[in-house]
Scaffold this active site. Structure first.
Site, PDB file in Angstrom:
ATOM      1  N   ASP A   6     102.977  12.697 -36.625  1.00 24.48           N
ATOM      2  CA  ASP A   6     103.513  13.289 -35.405  1.00 24.48           C
ATOM      3  C   ASP A   6     104.996  13.564 -35.659  1.00 24.48           C
ATOM      4  O   ASP A   6     105.800  12.644 -35.790  1.00 24.48           O
ATOM      5  CB  ASP A   6     103.307  12.330 -34.222  1.00 24.48           C
ATOM      6  CG  ASP A   6     103.648  12.976 -32.893  1.00 24.48           C
ATOM      7  OD1 ASP A   6     104.606  13.775 -32.853  1.00 24.48           O
ATOM      8  OD2 ASP A   6     102.986  12.663 -31.884  1.00 24.48           O
ATOM      9  N   ARG A  30      89.349  32.476 -25.313  1.00 22.39           N
ATOM     10  CA  ARG A  30      89.174  31.109 -25.825  1.00 22.39           C
ATOM     11  C   ARG A  30      88.974  31.093 -27.336  1.00 22.39           C
ATOM     12  O   ARG A  30      89.142  30.079 -27.987  1.00 22.39           O
ATOM     13  CB  ARG A  30      88.008  30.406 -25.096  1.00 22.39           C
ATOM     14  CG  ARG A  30      87.786  28.973 -25.546  1.00 22.39           C
ATOM     15  CD  ARG A  30      87.109  28.091 -24.483  1.00 22.39           C
ATOM     16  NE  ARG A  30      86.003  28.738 -23.808  1.00 22.39           N
ATOM     17  CZ  ARG A  30      84.801  28.952 -24.346  1.00 22.39           C
ATOM     18  NH1 ARG A  30      84.542  28.558 -25.571  1.00 22.39           N
ATOM     19  NH2 ARG A  30      83.872  29.560 -23.644  1.00 22.39           N
ATOM     20  N   TYR A  52     103.586   7.234 -29.634  1.00 20.48           N
ATOM     21  CA  TYR A  52     103.675   7.715 -28.262  1.00 20.48           C
ATOM     22  C   TYR A  52     102.573   7.026 -27.436  1.00 20.48           C
ATOM     23  O   TYR A  52     101.428   6.918 -27.898  1.00 20.48           O
ATOM     24  CB  TYR A  52     103.502   9.231 -28.246  1.00 20.48           C
ATOM     25  CG  TYR A  52     103.341   9.807 -26.869  1.00 20.48           C
ATOM     26  CD1 TYR A  52     104.386   9.736 -25.951  1.00 20.48           C
ATOM     27  CD2 TYR A  52     102.159  10.402 -26.478  1.00 20.48           C
ATOM     28  CE1 TYR A  52     104.241  10.251 -24.678  1.00 20.48           C
ATOM     29  CE2 TYR A  52     102.012  10.931 -25.199  1.00 20.48           C
ATOM     30  CZ  TYR A  52     103.054  10.842 -24.311  1.00 20.48           C
ATOM     31  OH  TYR A  52     102.909  11.353 -23.052  1.00 20.48           O
ATOM     32  N   LYS A 109     108.247  19.430 -26.108  1.00 20.31           N
ATOM     33  CA  LYS A 109     109.551  18.804 -26.321  1.00 20.31           C
ATOM     34  C   LYS A 109     110.518  19.821 -26.950  1.00 20.31           C
ATOM     35  O   LYS A 109     110.894  20.768 -26.285  1.00 20.31           O
ATOM     36  CB  LYS A 109     109.372  17.545 -27.163  1.00 20.31           C
ATOM     37  CG  LYS A 109     108.174  16.669 -26.732  1.00 20.31           C
ATOM     38  CD  LYS A 109     108.317  16.087 -25.338  1.00 20.31           C
ATOM     39  CE  LYS A 109     107.028  15.460 -24.806  1.00 20.31           C
ATOM     40  NZ  LYS A 109     106.392  14.468 -25.627  1.00 20.31           N
TER      41      LYS A 109
HETATM   42  C1  LIG Z   1     105.098  13.869 -25.574  1.00 21.29           C
HETATM   43  C2  LIG Z   1     104.511  13.430 -26.870  1.00 21.29           C
HETATM   44  C3  LIG Z   1     103.152  13.635 -27.144  1.00 21.29           C
HETATM   45  C4  LIG Z   1     102.197  14.239 -26.128  1.00 21.29           C
HETATM   46  O1  LIG Z   1     102.489  15.567 -25.884  1.00 21.29           O
HETATM   47  P1  LIG Z   1     102.122  16.320 -24.483  1.00 21.29           P
HETATM   48  O2  LIG Z   1     102.603  17.696 -24.735  1.00 21.29           O
HETATM   49  O3  LIG Z   1     102.841  15.598 -23.398  1.00 21.29           O
HETATM   50  O4  LIG Z   1     100.653  16.228 -24.314  1.00 21.29           O
HETATM   51  C5  LIG Z   1     102.686  13.248 -28.381  1.00 21.29           C
HETATM   52  N1  LIG Z   1     103.500  12.686 -29.299  1.00 21.29           N
HETATM   53  C6  LIG Z   1     104.801  12.460 -29.057  1.00 21.29           C
HETATM   54  C7  LIG Z   1     105.655  11.827 -30.104  1.00 21.29           C
HETATM   55  C8  LIG Z   1     105.363  12.823 -27.839  1.00 21.29           C
HETATM   56  O5  LIG Z   1     106.652  12.582 -27.596  1.00 21.29           O
END
Ligand SMILES: *Cc1c(COP(=O)(O)O)cnc(C)c1O
Length: 407
Positions: A181, A61, A116, A206
């Site tokens: 983001d 951790r 998101y 993603k």
């Molecule tokens: C999917 C997504 C998230 C969240 O990510 P997870 O891996 O599903 O927790 C945050 N920001 C954007 C733009 C996303 O597409």
């Protein structure tokens, strides 16, 4: 400093030659021998103080070498001195809010919609003890108060591909750190840290992973911001599993090629969809009028591979007729994914706020994958052309059971 594709292939692998291995080693240890417990104590203290590494990892951790290699590779791609990985994109968002707002005693967040849906919901839920003011990119300065610890933006925004000028938002935020983001753009198309963003966040689930088989998140930032993020990660336990670190690091090698190829498909599909009679409008930064500020070619190296389309017919019916495109949330996978934000990813955003931020109920989000673009077009065209065209035959659980019983 090497160029993008070279960095993507070689980043974070600097110690492999000394280890005498070619592939990334996966270290699954949860604990590490510390024969000298006093020395182990010093290492533990260093991690608790936010250090990137110490004599021994002590406990998984606190540190993991496989995850640390992925972090070095991602930092190299984003042009930052550090990166800190988490168990999911949402764990990364949570840690940034905790580090920037909770640890500093500045419990106010300014956020630009759309975001998101999960991020939007987290910021408005009160769960982290922060209060959020939602505003537009040009009004960020008016929303900032002495209590503001963080400004949260996405560009391109999920799900409608709104763009904003990162350098302008950073200027309007003044001393307040800005998190961008960067999930949609990836480091291939955009490096917000070079424009003044304090934190560059990715859902690694993603494009970074890229194959729909790993959940993770990562924040690229200067070392000064990385220390508190690591402290939060240790305390909350929001760690990335080493298998996830391995898969996302492996994904980085092909990231530029995947993003460039998917983007070519998205540009072509956006152009064709914009002329389709079943489509009300299409959102993609490549389309005429979509980028009045001229950010593609300056802030961004390309328009990206996600687009959104508003259908004239019920979007649920359109999705049901698709045979090739995968009807699923998430994005950035090798296959093309489509989803209905009002029903799924942005369900928890209040309807009025969702509509006001440019996400109408008839909007579908399309993440273009690596298939032949003509096959994707054939599928989208027939699905958008009405009920007389070919229908998807959903395999019902009942049908599956019957099949099992007759064998
Ligand atoms: C999917 C997504 C998230 C969240 O990510 P997870 O891996 O599903 O927790 C945050 N920001 C954007 C733009 C996303 O597409």
């Amino acid at each position: 400093m090497t160029r993008l594709r070279t960095t993507a292939v070689h980043g974070g692998r600097d110690d492999l030659a000394d280890l005498g291995v070619h592939a990334l080693p996966i270290d699954l240890s949860t604990t590490y021998p510390v024969p000298d417990q006093a020395e182990g104590g010093h290492a533990l203290q260093a991690f608790a103080d936010g250090a990137a590494h110490a004599g021994s990892p002590v406990y998984a951790r606190l540190h993991n070498p496989t995850v640390a290699r992925f972090e070095r590779a991602l930092a190299a791609l984003e042009g930052t001195s550090a990166a800190v990985a988490f168990g999911s994109g949402m764990a990364a968002v949570t840690a940034v809010v905790q580090a920037a707002c909770v640890l500093t005693g500045k419990p106010h967040v300014v956020a630009v919609r759309p975001l998101y849906g999960g991020t939007d919901h987290l910021l408005s839920s009160g769960l982290l003890g922060v209060r959020t003011t939602y505003t537009t990119a040009d009004r960020v300065a008016d929303a900032v108060t002495p209590d503001t610890g963080l400004v949260v933006v996405e560009t391109p925004a999920n799900p409608n591909l709104d763009l904003l000028d990162v350098a302008a938002v950073v200027a309007r935020a003044g001393d307040v750190p800005v998190v961008v983001d960067n999930t949609f753009a990836t480091p291939v198309l955009q490096n917000p840290a070079a424009l003044g963003a304090a934190y560059v966040l990715h859902s690694g689930t993603k494009y970074l992973g890229g194959h729909g088989d790993v959940l993770g998140g990562v924040v690229a930032c200067a070392e000064e911001h990385a220390g508190p993020l690591r402290q939060v990660r240790i305390v909350t336990g929001a760690v990335l599993h080493p298998l996830g670190g391995y898969l996302m690091h492996r994904g980085l090698a092909t990231l530029p090629l995947r993003v460039e190829a998917a983007q070519r498909g998205a540009v072509e599909l956006a152009r064709r969809l914009a002329g389709h009679p079943g489509v009300e409008f299409v959102r993609h930064p490549s389309l005429p009028g979509a980028d009045p500020a001229g950010l593609v070619g300056t802030q961004m190296r390309g328009p990206g591979a996600v687009l959104a389309l508003a259908t004239r017919e019920d979007p649920v019916a359109v999705v049901r007729r698709l045979a090739l495109v995968t009807p699923a949330v998430s994005l950035g996978s090798v296959d093309t994914l489509i989803e209905h934000p009002a029903a799924l990813t942005h369900r928890l955003v209040p309807g009025e706020a969702r509509e006001a931020s440019g996400v109408p109920a008839n909007l579908l989000r399309l993440s273009v994958g690596l298939e032949d673009v003509e096959d994707l077009w054939d599928d989208l065209d027939q699905a958008l052309s009405g009920p007389r065209a070919m229908r998807r035959t959903p395999s019902s659980p009942r049908g599956a059971r019957e099949l099992v019983e007759t064998h």
